[in-house]
Structures are given as structure tokens and as C-alpha cells.
Write a protein that holds these residues in place. Sequence first.
Motif, short mmCIF file in Angstrom:
data_model
loop_
_atom_site.label_atom_id
_atom_site.label_comp_id
_atom_site.label_asym_id
_atom_site.label_seq_id
_atom_site.Cartn_x
_atom_site.Cartn_y
_atom_site.Cartn_z
N ASN A 1 54.22 34.79 9.94
CA ASN A 1 52.47 35.95 10.23
C ASN A 1 51.76 35.86 11.73
O ASN A 1 50.94 37.07 11.67
CB ASN A 1 51.69 36.55 9.24
N ASP B 1 47.13 32.39 7.44
CA ASP B 1 48.48 33.07 6.78
C ASP B 1 49.05 31.81 7.34
O ASP B 1 49.11 31.03 8.46
CB ASP B 1 48.39 34.11 7.67
N CYS C 1 44.44 33.21 11.60
CA CYS C 1 45.68 32.65 11.75
C CYS C 1 45.59 31.11 12.67
O CYS C 1 46.08 30.14 12.02
CB CYS C 1 46.23 33.51 13.06
#
Length: 143
Positions: free
Chosen positions: A46, A42, A19
Amino acid sequence: MEIKSPTLTLGGSPPYFRCGLILTGGAKLIPAAGLKTRIFFDSPANCPGLNGANQLTINGGTTVEPDSANGPGFYFLGSPSGTPASKIYFGNGAATAQMVIYAPSSNVEIAGGINLNGTVLGRNIKINGGANINPLHEYTPPP
């Protein structure tokens, strides 16, 4: 994931999925010899822990060394709608070798005296504060 000062050696397979990643304070990212290193990020939608922070930050004397394919490659899913924003920041004296940034749905800022060698593709690219892209004209595109 935040890396301050130590050296992080990454292998090539399988690719890494994150992330966010922060490299600062003289950290070194070193791809394993003879391997391609790919890091995929991502969508910020998310990644609720980001809270608007950069998905990738490389600054503060950090060094990113090249891999066997003139990378490493950083690939961002981003935010096709622009919300929440996908942000990438390079600056504050970081030194990089060869890298590929593929972020067509992300905002990229290159600032603060960084020497960035490689390829950068982003939705918006802001260059300021003495940043240099390919200052020695030494980048070799991946095959």
C-alpha cells in the motif's frame, strides 16, 4: 518521513500511521511525558513510494527515548506473503532506550554497533556487526 539531526517529540494520541520513517544523523525521537506512543506502518503493498526501501530505519547516532509504557511501540502490518518485503533496519551507532517492535511479517536487521533495549518480534531477525540487544538487562515489558 525522514528526520535528520533535529528532535521530534511525539504525543500519545491518536496513534501515528506511516508508510516509512527514517531517523538518522543524531536525530532524537522523544515521546511526550506521561503518554504512550504507538506508530503503525502500513503494508509495503500500500506504499508505492517505498520502492523496496526500509519501512523503518534508525541509525547514525539516533536516540529513541522511552515513553510511559516502556515503548514507544512500532507495529508493522508487513507482507504476509513476503512480497513486497517489509524491512526494518537499526544500526550504525544508534542508541535506543526502551522500545517494542512488533513485525511478524517483516524482516528486521540489527547491526553496526547499535545498543537496542526492548522487545523485537519479526519474521526474520538478523543480528550482526557488534549489535547489542538488552546489554544492561534493563528492559521492563509493557503492562
